[in-house]
Scaffold this active site. Structure first.
Site, PDB file in Angstrom:
ATOM      1  N   PHE A 119     -29.695  56.297  11.168  1.00 40.88           N
ATOM      2  CA  PHE A 119     -30.018  55.627   9.915  1.00 40.88           C
ATOM      3  C   PHE A 119     -30.331  56.698   8.883  1.00 40.88           C
ATOM      4  CE2 PHE A 119     -31.448  51.084   8.941  1.00 40.88           C
ATOM      5  CZ  PHE A 119     -30.402  50.496   9.614  1.00 40.88           C
ATOM      6  N   GLN A 233     -37.482  49.431  -4.149  1.00 42.43           N
ATOM      7  CA  GLN A 233     -36.300  49.970  -3.474  1.00 42.43           C
ATOM      8  C   GLN A 233     -35.031  49.213  -3.855  1.00 42.43           C
ATOM      9  OE1 GLN A 233     -35.707  50.012   1.094  1.00 42.43           O
ATOM     10  NE2 GLN A 233     -35.809  52.138   0.426  1.00 42.43           N
ATOM     11  N   HIS A 235     -31.316  48.844  -2.579  1.00 43.90           N
ATOM     12  CA  HIS A 235     -30.477  49.161  -1.422  1.00 43.90           C
ATOM     13  C   HIS A 235     -29.112  49.592  -1.939  1.00 43.90           C
ATOM     14  CE1 HIS A 235     -28.421  48.969   2.397  1.00 43.90           C
ATOM     15  NE2 HIS A 235     -29.579  48.752   2.988  1.00 43.90           N
ATOM     16  N   LEU A 245     -27.009  41.520   1.526  1.00 40.51           N
ATOM     17  CA  LEU A 245     -27.116  42.869   2.077  1.00 40.51           C
ATOM     18  C   LEU A 245     -25.969  43.202   3.024  1.00 40.51           C
ATOM     19  CD1 LEU A 245     -29.051  45.356   2.291  1.00 40.51           C
ATOM     20  CD2 LEU A 245     -29.718  44.403   4.493  1.00 40.51           C
ATOM     21  N   GLU A 248     -27.449  49.137   6.207  1.00 39.43           N
ATOM     22  CA  GLU A 248     -27.291  50.587   6.330  1.00 39.43           C
ATOM     23  C   GLU A 248     -26.660  50.946   7.684  1.00 39.43           C
ATOM     24  OE1 GLU A 248     -30.576  52.726   4.674  1.00 39.43           O
ATOM     25  OE2 GLU A 248     -30.657  54.050   6.402  1.00 39.43           O
ATOM     26  N   ARG A 279     -32.153  56.044   1.052  1.00 47.58           N
ATOM     27  CA  ARG A 279     -31.647  54.989   0.175  1.00 47.58           C
ATOM     28  C   ARG A 279     -31.749  55.305  -1.307  1.00 47.58           C
ATOM     29  NH1 ARG A 279     -33.821  49.742   3.500  1.00 47.58           N
ATOM     30  NH2 ARG A 279     -32.258  50.021   5.132  1.00 47.58           N
ATOM     31  N   HIS A 344     -34.130  45.471  -3.203  1.00 47.45           N
ATOM     32  CA  HIS A 344     -34.194  45.182  -1.766  1.00 47.45           C
ATOM     33  C   HIS A 344     -35.592  45.087  -1.197  1.00 47.45           C
ATOM     34  CE1 HIS A 344     -32.823  45.078   2.338  1.00 47.45           C
ATOM     35  NE2 HIS A 344     -33.443  46.197   2.641  1.00 47.45           N
ATOM     36  N   ARG A 379     -38.872  53.909   1.107  1.00 45.16           N
ATOM     37  CA  ARG A 379     -38.944  53.548   2.525  1.00 45.16           C
ATOM     38  C   ARG A 379     -37.649  53.927   3.238  1.00 45.16           C
ATOM     39  NH1 ARG A 379     -36.937  49.221   5.578  1.00 45.16           N
ATOM     40  NH2 ARG A 379     -36.344  47.890   3.836  1.00 45.16           N
TER      41      ARG A 379
HETATM   42  C1  LIG Z   1     -31.548  41.236   3.898  1.00 43.21           C
HETATM   43  C2  LIG Z   1     -32.634  42.122   4.409  1.00 43.21           C
HETATM   44  C3  LIG Z   1     -32.401  42.943   5.504  1.00 43.21           C
HETATM   45  C4  LIG Z   1     -33.399  43.792   5.976  1.00 43.21           C
HETATM   46  N1  LIG Z   1     -33.140  44.603   7.059  1.00 43.21           N
HETATM   47  C5  LIG Z   1     -34.130  45.397   7.547  1.00 43.21           C
HETATM   48  C6  LIG Z   1     -33.911  46.190   8.709  1.00 43.21           C
HETATM   49  O1  LIG Z   1     -32.850  46.165   9.334  1.00 43.21           O
HETATM   50  N2  LIG Z   1     -34.914  46.987   9.128  1.00 43.21           N
HETATM   51  C7  LIG Z   1     -36.135  47.032   8.511  1.00 43.21           C
HETATM   52  O2  LIG Z   1     -37.016  47.751   8.961  1.00 43.21           O
HETATM   53  N3  LIG Z   1     -36.360  46.258   7.418  1.00 43.21           N
HETATM   54  C8  LIG Z   1     -35.397  45.446   6.936  1.00 43.21           C
HETATM   55  N4  LIG Z   1     -35.646  44.661   5.832  1.00 43.21           N
HETATM   56  C9  LIG Z   1     -37.005  44.575   5.317  1.00 43.21           C
HETATM   57  C10 LIG Z   1     -37.855  43.707   6.247  1.00 43.21           C
HETATM   58  O3  LIG Z   1     -37.055  42.725   6.850  1.00 43.21           O
HETATM   59  C11 LIG Z   1     -38.973  43.000   5.488  1.00 43.21           C
HETATM   60  O4  LIG Z   1     -39.686  43.923   4.704  1.00 43.21           O
HETATM   61  C12 LIG Z   1     -39.953  42.367   6.485  1.00 43.21           C
HETATM   62  O5  LIG Z   1     -39.270  41.567   7.423  1.00 43.21           O
HETATM   63  C13 LIG Z   1     -41.014  41.549   5.767  1.00 43.21           C
HETATM   64  O6  LIG Z   1     -41.786  40.881   6.730  1.00 43.21           O
HETATM   65  P1  LIG Z   1     -43.132  40.171   6.316  1.00 43.21           P
HETATM   66  O7  LIG Z   1     -43.716  39.625   7.561  1.00 43.21           O
HETATM   67  O8  LIG Z   1     -43.970  41.106   5.540  1.00 43.21           O
HETATM   68  O9  LIG Z   1     -42.701  39.010   5.315  1.00 43.21           O
HETATM   69  P2  LIG Z   1     -41.550  37.890   5.399  1.00 43.21           P
HETATM   70  O10 LIG Z   1     -40.756  37.946   6.631  1.00 43.21           O
HETATM   71  O11 LIG Z   1     -40.841  37.971   4.103  1.00 43.21           O
HETATM   72  O12 LIG Z   1     -42.394  36.551   5.465  1.00 43.21           O
HETATM   73  C14 LIG Z   1     -43.187  36.120   4.395  1.00 43.21           C
HETATM   74  C15 LIG Z   1     -43.897  34.842   4.803  1.00 43.21           C
HETATM   75  O13 LIG Z   1     -44.844  34.499   3.810  1.00 43.21           O
HETATM   76  C16 LIG Z   1     -44.752  33.139   3.491  1.00 43.21           C
HETATM   77  N5  LIG Z   1     -45.205  32.992   2.103  1.00 43.21           N
HETATM   78  C17 LIG Z   1     -44.856  33.724   1.024  1.00 43.21           C
HETATM   79  N6  LIG Z   1     -45.529  33.327  -0.062  1.00 43.21           N
HETATM   80  C18 LIG Z   1     -46.326  32.321   0.339  1.00 43.21           C
HETATM   81  C19 LIG Z   1     -47.267  31.489  -0.312  1.00 43.21           C
HETATM   82  N7  LIG Z   1     -47.559  31.630  -1.600  1.00 43.21           N
HETATM   83  N8  LIG Z   1     -47.885  30.529   0.415  1.00 43.21           N
HETATM   84  C20 LIG Z   1     -47.625  30.360   1.733  1.00 43.21           C
HETATM   85  N9  LIG Z   1     -46.748  31.149   2.409  1.00 43.21           N
HETATM   86  C21 LIG Z   1     -46.121  32.106   1.720  1.00 43.21           C
HETATM   87  C22 LIG Z   1     -43.303  32.757   3.738  1.00 43.21           C
HETATM   88  O14 LIG Z   1     -43.215  31.390   4.058  1.00 43.21           O
HETATM   89  C23 LIG Z   1     -42.984  33.646   4.960  1.00 43.21           C
HETATM   90  O15 LIG Z   1     -43.344  32.961   6.151  1.00 43.21           O
HETATM   91  C24 LIG Z   1     -34.661  43.816   5.340  1.00 43.21           C
HETATM   92  C25 LIG Z   1     -34.895  42.987   4.254  1.00 43.21           C
HETATM   93  C26 LIG Z   1     -33.889  42.171   3.776  1.00 43.21           C
HETATM   94  C27 LIG Z   1     -34.175  41.340   2.567  1.00 43.21           C
END
Ligand SMILES: Cc1cc2nc3c(=O)[nH]c(=O)nc-3n(C[C@H](O)[C@H](O)[C@H](O)COP(=O)(O)OP(=O)(O)OC[C@H]3O[C@@H](n4cnc5c(N)ncnc54)[C@H](O)[C@@H]3O)c2cc1C
Length: 567
Positions: A119, A233, A235, A245, A248, A279, A344, A379
Site C-alpha cells: 500500500f 484527505q 483519495h 472509491l 489503493e 495519498r 475521502h 493518513r
Molecule cells: C469507500 C471507502 C473505502 C475505505 N477503505 C478503507 C480501507 O481499505 N482501509 C482503511 O483503513 N480505511 C478505509 N476507509 C476509511 C475507513 O473505512 C473509515 O475511516 C472507518 O471505517 C470509519 O469507521 P468509524 O467506526 O469511525 O465510522 P463509520 O463506519 O463511518 O460509522 C459511523 C456510525 O455513526 C453513526 N452516526 C453518525 N452520525 C450519527 C448521529 N448523529 N447519530 C447517531 N448515529 C450516528 C452511523 O449510523 C454509523 O453507525 C475507507 C473509507 C471509504 C469511504
C-alpha cells in the site's frame, strides 16, 4: 427518570461496535445509538485492507511495529503524536488476529497465512485484506460478535445534542427517526464513534450519512475542541462521474496511472515509490496533470489494470471490477478506468488522547470522528480500519474505568432542560416560513468546499470560502422544510445536520487559512513548503457564538525527528 445506560456509544461502525464490546466485557450496561442499521455504517465500504506488521508476505519478512510506526509518522508529515502511533502499531497484529479468531475471512497466502498487499507509503507489503471487501468482512464479523454478546442497539436514532452537568457529560438528546419523537437518555459516559464528515464536500467517496454530525455535536453542544480539521484527505483514485472509491489496492496489486500522453506521470513526482507514494502526493500529482491539461475531458486520468490479467483481477479486485461494470459501463480487464481525486477521509476530529478522553469528563471519542492523532497531516491507506478497532477498544475500556470510579450525580434537570431546548429548536425549524431553499444551501456548501478548500489552497480561495460559509450560515437561519411528516422525515434530518456541517466547514477553512505552510494533505500554493519552526503543532478549534476560536498545541515526538519527506 427516562432511559438510562451506563455507557452510550454513538455509532455502530467498527469503532463504535468495538468500544461497546469492550465496555460490555468490563461488566457495564451498554447501548449503541445509530442513525442506520449497524452494517450500513461506512466501515462496510472499506475495500483495500487493514495494516499490521505480521511479516507474512514475500519481501515483507523484516517488518515490525517500529517500521510500521516510522512509515505512519513520515506519512503524517510528522504531525502525528508519536506515542499514540506506537500504541496503534504495537496493537495491530493482536487486533488482526483477534478479528481472524472472531471469524473474519481474510485472503490467504499459499501456505495459509493472512495475505498482505503493498500500500502507499509503506516500506513492506503490510495491508491485510479480504479481497477488495475488507470493511464488509470486518464489519459483519464485528456485528455478529455484538449480536452474540446481546449488545442493545437503538437503530435509526440521530444524536442531536450532548448534555453536560457539573462539567461532566451526563447523557444525550436524540431524534427517533422512525416516529419523529425527540428523547433524552442519561448515561455515565458517552463515546462518540460517528465517523467522518465527507459529505460536506462535493466529489466525496463517502456514504450519504457521513455528515460529521457527531463531531458537530461534540463541538457545538459539549464545547469540546476539534483538532486539525484543515487536514482533509483526497483519495487519488475515485471513479470519474460518481466518485465511488477505486481502492489503493488496485495500485497495490500493480496498477499504473497514465495521463493523456500515455505517460506513467508519477515518475515526475515520486520516482521511487511511483503509484505507491502516499495519498496526498499522488492526489496532488493527478490534480496537477488535470490542471495542466494532460488529461481527458479536462477532468480525469487513467488507472490501468489490464496488464494484471483477468485471473488476478477476478481474484483480488472483484468488487472494483463490479463497480466499473455497473457505474462506468467498462470492464477493467480490457479497459483502463477514468479516475480523479475525491474527498475521502478526515484526519482531524474531536480532540482526544490515546484513551479516547476528550476535554469533557465522561465524553469519549474514537474512530474517524476522533483525532488521537495517529494520522497527522496525511493518513496512510489501511491505517484507518486499524485506528477504529484499536482506539475503539481502548476508549471502551477507559470509559468503563471512568464509570466505575465516578460518583453518581443527579442530572435529570440538566437532561430535561436540554431536551426542552432541542425540542424548541426543532419546532422552530419545522414551523419556519423562511424563504431559503435548504437544498441550495447544502449544494452551494459542497461546491464551495471543493473549489476553495480542495487539493490546492491559497489565501484568496480560503478567504472567499470563509466569506461564503458565513453567508450560508446566515441563509441557513432562513430555510424552510420541504416536508413536515413525523415518520422518517429525512428532510428534517438533513436540515438539522446542515447546521453542524456549516460549523465544521468553517473550522476546516479557518484552520487552513491560518496554517501558512504546506504539510500532508494541506497544500498552500502560496506557502509550498513545510515550516516546522512555526507549524509543527496541532490546531484546536473551540466553538464561540461568533465562530471558531483557534489555539494550538504541541505535537508529541518520541523517537522520530522530523526530516525531509521524499518517496
Ligand atoms: C469507500 C471507502 C473505502 C475505505 N477503505 C478503507 C480501507 O481499505 N482501509 C482503511 O483503513 N480505511 C478505509 N476507509 C476509511 C475507513 O473505512 C473509515 O475511516 C472507518 O471505517 C470509519 O469507521 P468509524 O467506526 O469511525 O465510522 P463509520 O463506519 O463511518 O460509522 C459511523 C456510525 O455513526 C453513526 N452516526 C453518525 N452520525 C450519527 C448521529 N448523529 N447519530 C447517531 N448515529 C450516528 C452511523 O449510523 C454509523 O453507525 C475507507 C473509507 C471509504 C469511504
Amino acid at each position: 427518570m427516562g432511559l438510562h445506560h451506563q455507557v452510550i456509544v454513538v455509532g455502530a461502525g467498527l469503532s463504535g461496535l468495538r468500544a461497546a464490546l469492550a465496555a460490555q466485557q468490563d461488566g457495564l450496561d451498554v447501548a449503541i445509538l445509530s442513525r442506520v442499521h449497524p452494517v450500513r455504517s461506512h466501515s462496510i465500504a472499506a475495500q483495500g485492507g487493514i495494516n499490521a506488521s505480521l511479516a507474512n508476505a514475500e519481501g515483507g519478512r523484516d517488518d515490525n511495529w517500529e517500521k510500521h510506526a516510522f512509515d505512519t509518522i513520515k506519512g503524517s508529515d510528522y504531525l502525528a503524536d508519536q506515542d499514540a502511533v506506537e500504541i496503534m502499531t504495537k496493537e495491530a497484529p493482536g487486533i488482526v488476529y483477534e478479528m481472524e479468531h472472531w471469524g473474519t475471512p481474510f485472503s490467504r497466502t499459499i501456505d495459509g497465512r493472512i495475505a498482505q498487499r503493498p500500500f502507499g507509503g509503506a516500506a513492506f507489503p503490510r495491508t491485510c485484506y479480504a479481497a477488495d471487501i475488507t470493511g464488509h468482512a470486518l464489519l459483519h464479523t464485528m456485528y455478529e460478535k455484538s449480536v452474540k454478546e446481546e449488545i442493545k442497539v437503538y437503530e435509526e436514532y440521530l444524536l442531536l445534542s450532548i448534555v453536560k452537568h457539573d462539567n461532566a457529560c451526563v447523557g444525550i438528546v436524540a431524534l427517533n427517526i422512525n416516529n419523529g419523537e425527540i428523547i433524552a437518555m442519561s448515561a455515565d459516559a458517552v463515546i462518540i464513534a460517528s465517523g467522518g464528515y465527507g459529505r460536506i464536500y462535493g466529489n466525496s467517496t463517502n456514504a450519504l450519512i457521513n455528515t460529521g454530525s457527531g463531531m458537530a455535536a461534540a463541538y457545538l453542544s459539549a464545547g469540546v475542541p476539534l483538532k486539525d480539521l484543515e487536514f482533509v484527505q483526497f483519495h487519488p483514485t475515485s471513479l470519474y462521474g460518481t466518485n465511488i472509491l477505486i481502492t489503493e489496492g488496485a495500485r497495490g496489486e500493480g496498477g499504473y496511472l497514465f495521463n493523456n500522453r500515455h505517460e506513467r506521470f508519477m515518475k515526475n513526482y515520486a520516482a521511487k515509490a511511483m503509484e505507491l507514494a502516499p495519498r496526498d502526493i499522488v492526489a496532488r500529482s493527478i490534480q496537477t496533470e488535470i490542471n495542466e491539461g494532460r488529461c481527458y475531458n479536462n477532468a480525469y486520468v487513467l488507472l490501468d489494470l489490464r496488464h494484471l490479467g483477468r485471473k488476478k483481477i477476478m481474484e483480488r479486485l472483484p468488487g472494483i471490477r463490479d463497480i466499473c461494470l455497473h457505474f462506468a459501463g467498462l470492464d477493467p480487464i480490457n479497459k483502463p478506468i477514468p479516475i480523479q481525486p475525491g474527498q475521502h477521509y478526515s484526519m482531524g476530529g474531536i480532540d482526544t488522547n490515546a484513551n479516547g478522553e476528550t476535554s469533557l469528563a465522561g465524553l469519549f471519542a474514537a474512530g474517524e470522528a476522533a483525532c488521537v492523532s495517529v494520522h497527522g497531516g496525511n493518513r496512510l491507506g489501511g491505517n484507518s480500519l486499524l485506528d477504529t478497532i484499536v482506539f475503539g477498544k481502548l476508549s471502551g475500556h477507559f470509559a468503563s474505568g471512568y464509570v466505575k470510579a465516578k460518583k453518581k450525580n443527579a442530572a435529570d434537570q440538566a437532561l430535561q432542560a436540554e431536551l426542552a431546548k432541542v425540542k424548541a429548536k426543532v419546532s422552530r425549524l419545522e414551523n419556519s416560513a423562511g424563504k431559503e431553499n435548504p437544498a441550495k444551501v447544502r449544494s452551494e456548501l459542497k461546491t464551495t468546499m471543493m473549489e476553495e478548500a480542495g487539493v490546492f489552497r491559497t489565501k484568496a480561495k480560503l478567504e472567499a470560502g470563509l466569506a461564503k460559509i458565513k453567508e450560508l450560515k446566515e441563509r441557513y437561519k432562513q430555510i424552510h422544510l420541504l416536508s413536515k411528516i413525523k415518520k422518517y422525515n429525512l428532510d428534517l434530518v438533513r436540515n438539522l445536520e446542515l447546521e453542524g456541517k456549516l460549523a465544521l466547514a468553517e473550522v476546516i477553512v479557518l484552520g487552513a487559512l491560518k496554517r501558512e505552510e504546506s504539510r500532508g494533505s494541506h497544500f498552500r500554493t502560496d506557502y509550498p513548503t513545510r515550516n516546522d519552526e512555526h507549524w509543527l503543532k496541532h490546531t484546536l478549534a473551540h466553538h464561540t457564538e461568533s465562530g471558531p476560536r483557534l489555539d494550538y498545541k504541541a505535537v508529541t515526538i518520541t523517537r522520530f525527528r522530523p526530516q525531509a519527506r521524499t518517496y
